[in-house]
Each structure stands twice: as structure tokens, then as C-alpha cells.
Design an enzyme around this catalytic site. Structure first.
Site, PDB file in Angstrom:
ATOM      1  N   HIS A 116       0.815  -1.223   0.000  1.00  0.00           N
ATOM      2  CA  HIS A 116       0.000   0.000   0.000  1.00  0.00           C
ATOM      3  C   HIS A 116       0.843   1.266   0.000  1.00  0.00           C
ATOM      4  O   HIS A 116       0.373   2.332   0.383  1.00  0.00           O
ATOM      5  CB  HIS A 116      -0.974  -0.017   1.191  1.00  0.00           C
ATOM      6  CG  HIS A 116      -2.034  -1.069   1.056  1.00  0.00           C
ATOM      7  ND1 HIS A 116      -2.809  -1.516   2.107  1.00  0.00           N
ATOM      8  CD2 HIS A 116      -2.452  -1.770  -0.033  1.00  0.00           C
ATOM      9  CE1 HIS A 116      -3.652  -2.450   1.675  1.00  0.00           C
ATOM     10  NE2 HIS A 116      -3.449  -2.620   0.384  1.00  0.00           N
ATOM     11  N   CYS A 124       4.541  13.373  -7.347  1.00  0.00           N
ATOM     12  CA  CYS A 124       3.717  14.451  -7.908  1.00  0.00           C
ATOM     13  C   CYS A 124       2.353  13.899  -8.335  1.00  0.00           C
ATOM     14  O   CYS A 124       2.291  12.865  -9.001  1.00  0.00           O
ATOM     15  CB  CYS A 124       4.442  15.084  -9.088  1.00  0.00           C
ATOM     16  SG  CYS A 124       3.464  16.362  -9.878  1.00  0.00           S
TER      17      CYS A 124
HETATM   18  P1  OAD Z   1      -7.023  -3.248  10.367  1.00  0.00           P
HETATM   19  O1  OAD Z   1      -7.162  -2.085  11.289  1.00  0.00           O
HETATM   20  O2  OAD Z   1      -8.148  -3.534   9.424  1.00  0.00           O
HETATM   21  O3  OAD Z   1      -6.769  -4.573  11.214  1.00  0.00           O
HETATM   22  C1  OAD Z   1      -5.825  -4.590  12.252  1.00  0.00           C
HETATM   23  C2  OAD Z   1      -5.801  -6.007  12.821  1.00  0.00           C
HETATM   24  O4  OAD Z   1      -4.756  -6.072  13.769  1.00  0.00           O
HETATM   25  C3  OAD Z   1      -7.088  -6.419  13.536  1.00  0.00           C
HETATM   26  O5  OAD Z   1      -7.440  -7.731  13.064  1.00  0.00           O
HETATM   27  C4  OAD Z   1      -6.704  -6.443  15.012  1.00  0.00           C
HETATM   28  O6  OAD Z   1      -7.383  -7.463  15.734  1.00  0.00           O
HETATM   29  C5  OAD Z   1      -5.226  -6.738  14.920  1.00  0.00           C
HETATM   30  N1  OAD Z   1      -4.420  -6.199  16.039  1.00  0.00           N
HETATM   31  C6  OAD Z   1      -4.532  -5.017  16.670  1.00  0.00           C
HETATM   32  N2  OAD Z   1      -3.556  -4.858  17.570  1.00  0.00           N
HETATM   33  C7  OAD Z   1      -2.784  -5.970  17.518  1.00  0.00           C
HETATM   34  C8  OAD Z   1      -1.619  -6.426  18.199  1.00  0.00           C
HETATM   35  N3  OAD Z   1      -1.007  -5.677  19.123  1.00  0.00           N
HETATM   36  N4  OAD Z   1      -1.114  -7.631  17.863  1.00  0.00           N
HETATM   37  C9  OAD Z   1      -1.701  -8.411  16.924  1.00  0.00           C
HETATM   38  N5  OAD Z   1      -2.807  -8.040  16.247  1.00  0.00           N
HETATM   39  C10 OAD Z   1      -3.334  -6.848  16.528  1.00  0.00           C
HETATM   40  O7  OAD Z   1      -5.646  -3.049   9.589  1.00  0.00           O
HETATM   41  P2  OAD Z   1      -5.133  -3.762   8.245  1.00  0.00           P
HETATM   42  O8  OAD Z   1      -5.569  -5.169   8.185  1.00  0.00           O
HETATM   43  O9  OAD Z   1      -3.688  -3.461   8.131  1.00  0.00           O
HETATM   44  O10 OAD Z   1      -5.264   0.380   3.439  1.00  0.00           O
HETATM   45  O11 OAD Z   1      -5.926  -2.926   7.157  1.00  0.00           O
HETATM   46  C11 OAD Z   1      -5.663  -3.174   5.804  1.00  0.00           C
HETATM   47  C12 OAD Z   1      -5.730  -1.895   5.014  1.00  0.00           C
HETATM   48  O12 OAD Z   1      -6.963  -1.195   5.298  1.00  0.00           O
HETATM   49  C13 OAD Z   1      -4.675  -0.870   5.361  1.00  0.00           C
HETATM   50  O13 OAD Z   1      -3.436  -1.115   4.720  1.00  0.00           O
HETATM   51  C14 OAD Z   1      -5.290   0.405   4.868  1.00  0.00           C
HETATM   52  C15 OAD Z   1      -6.695   0.236   5.393  1.00  0.00           C
HETATM   53  O14 OAD Z   1      -7.696   0.909   4.691  1.00  0.00           O
HETATM   54  C16 OAD Z   1      -5.054   1.500   2.733  1.00  0.00           C
HETATM   55  O15 OAD Z   1      -4.896   2.587   3.276  1.00  0.00           O
HETATM   56  C17 OAD Z   1      -5.023   1.287   1.275  1.00  0.00           C
END
Ligand code: OAD
Length: 249
Positions: A116, A124
Site C-alpha cells: 500500500h 507528484c
Molecule cells: P485493520 O485495522 O483492518 O486490522 C488490524 C488487525 O490487527 C485487527 O485484526 C486487530 O485485531 C489486529 N491487532 C490489533 N492490535 C494488535 C496487536 N497488538 N497484535 C496483533 N494483532 C493486533 O488493519 P489492516 O488489516 O492493516 O489500506 O488494514 C488493511 C488496510 O486497510 C490498510 O493497509 C489500509 C486500510 O484501509 C489503505 O490505506 C489502502
């Protein structure tokens, strides 16, 4: 069934696929966690789309500068460091992340595949040439303060954050490398992701389909199917170092 750590010890190629939960214990907000998730407080359509940038470039730029400042002030945690250590324990490690921070690199990981994009590589909006922050530190970025995006040194266009916005494609070369690693690995560790955003969420599924063992490390237990998928529940900064200790300690 329990994950046999000898699988990790004997692995030829491991993929780590990470999401916002990996950086949570460094103080970086996740996206979807109740109360603390960024998308609980901010509207993605107003901040994370090309149209949002066209409508209000200063609002969007300021929000990403605020996030860049948070990352700048943060430190890698024990989970980032465990991943860097893992690279030294096995023949091949590919690190694929959805995170736009540089905490994996600062923990010592190299060649991280940022699906991402990255807060540190703006470009730009008009001509797509990369823009270097140079020595600029995001010190002036503060929540609520409007900062105009800098101008491209070539065409004077507005500079946009180097992240993938909703509705945009993932960087082609990064995606191809991630897919090829997922299809080649024998173990995939999926760390701190809700695996809700496509196409990134396909990476662990591809590894599973290809015969790899897939281990989900998350605060929430993951529903697993079949005998090659495992769920380790807990904080990444505790579970990952423990896993390494069991496999290589
Ligand atoms: P999310 O916020 O959707 O998910 C975070 C995950 O991490 C959840 O399943 C939590 O349970 C878990 N979690 C939180 N704290 C934790 C810890 N200390 N140890 C282990 N697990 C933990 O984030 P992403 O899956 O990264 O995209 O989201 C994917 C994408 O959605 C991001 O890259 C972003 C967002 O929209 C873009 O900006 C394109």
C-alpha cells in the site's frame, strides 16, 4: 491443532504478511479496531481517495503529515525486531506489508514489499515523479493544522502522499513479487491484519492454496479451515518473539 514450530525451523522460504496490528504496540493506530481505529474517527472517502485530494489537497496532505509525524516519533517494537531476526534464521524470508510506516526497515528488515505504498515516498499528483522530503522532518505536522502540499520540482504540480488510495491499483512490481513469494513459500505468518482489503488479503489465501502452512497472529482468534491453517491469539510483540524462541532458541 497446534502449529509445530519445527515447521518454521525447517522452512525453506517464509513469508511474513503484516497489517496495522504489527505497529499497534509502537503506538500507531490501526484502521478498524473499535474505538482506536483510524476509520472509526476519519472518513476514508474524505482522506484516502484521489477525489479527496482534488477537493481539498491541504486537508489530505495535512492528515498524512500528521500520520508521518506519529511514525517519525515511534519506535519499532519487539514484533518488528523478531521479523528482522527471523531473516537471519532461515534461508529465505520475504516481508510483505500493508503498512505505510518504515518501522520494519528501522528494525533491520530489508527489501520490504509495501503493498500500500509508503508515507516516506511521496510523488507528484500531476506527473508522478517522486518527491524527496530531503531533510524535512514532519515536525510542523499537528493534528488539525492545515499544511499545503509541496510543489513538484519538475512541473510545479502538487505533491501527494506515496500511499495507495481506495480505488487505485497496487504497485505492479510489488504485487507481482508478493504473489510469487506467496506461491513459493512453505510457511506464511499473517501478522496483525483484518485481511479485509483486497487484493492484499489474497496473499495468505494464495499461500494456503499452494500448500503452505499459514499462521495467523492476531489479538482476535482467527477461524481456521483445514490442518494447514493455525491461529495464535495475542499481541504480535509477544507472540512473534515467543514463536522464534520456540523454533530457534
Ligand atoms: P485493520 O485495522 O483492518 O486490522 C488490524 C488487525 O490487527 C485487527 O485484526 C486487530 O485485531 C489486529 N491487532 C490489533 N492490535 C494488535 C496487536 N497488538 N497484535 C496483533 N494483532 C493486533 O488493519 P489492516 O488489516 O492493516 O489500506 O488494514 C488493511 C488496510 O486497510 C490498510 O493497509 C489500509 C486500510 O484501509 C489503505 O490505506 C489502502
Amino acid at each position: 491443532m497446534e502449529f509445530q514450530t519445527q515447521r518454521l525451523r525447517n522452512a525453506r522460504h517464509v513469508v511474513v504478511f503484516s497489517g496495522a496490528g504489527l505497529s499497534a504496540e509502537s503506538g500507531i493506530a490501526t484502521f478498524r479496531d473499535a474505538l482506536t481505529g483510524l476509520w472509526e474517527h476519519f472518513d476514508p472517502a474524505a482522506l484516502a481517495t484521489a477525489q479527496a485530494f482534488r477537493n481539498d489537497p491541504a486537508l489530505v496532505w495535512s492528515w498524512y503529515e500528521w500520520r508521518r509525524a506519529k511514525v517519525f516519533a515511534a519506535q519499532p517494537n519487539a514484533a518488528h525486531r523478531a521479523i528482522a531476526t527471523l531473516a537471519r534464521c532461515i534461508p529465505r524470508l520475504t516481508v510483505v506489508t500493508q503498512n505505510v510506516d518504515d518501522l520494519l526497515e528501522r528494525a533491520g528488515c530489508s527489501d520490504v514489499l509495501h503493498l500500500h505504498g509508503s508515507l516516506g515516498s511521496p510523488r507528484c499528483f500531476a506527473c508522478a515523479r517522486s518527491y524527496s522530503f530531503g531533510a524535512d522532518q514532519p515536525v510542523e505536522a499537528q493534528e488539525g493544522r492545515r499544511i499545503e502540499p509541496p510543489r513538484c520540482r519538475h512541473c510545479n504540480g502538487k505533491v501527494r502522499p506515496g500511499v495507495v488510495w481506495f480505488g487505485e491499483s497496487l504497485p505492479d512490481d510489488v504485487w507481482r513479487k508478493a504473489v510469487s513469494a506467496a506461491k513459493d513459500c512453505d510457511v506464511l505468518l499473517s501478522v496483525g491484519t483484518s485481511a479485509l482489503v483486497q487484493p492484499a488479503a489474497e496473499i495468505p489465501r494464495m499461500a494456503l492454496q499452494q500448500g503452505a502452512q499459514v499462521v495467523h497472529i492476531n489479538l482476535q482468534p482467527e477461524a481456521v479451515a483445514g490442518d494447514r491453517e493455525f491461529s495464535l491469539t495475542g499481541r504480535a510483540a509477544e507472540v512473534l518473539p515467543r514463536l522464534l524462541e520456540q523454533a530457534f532458541g
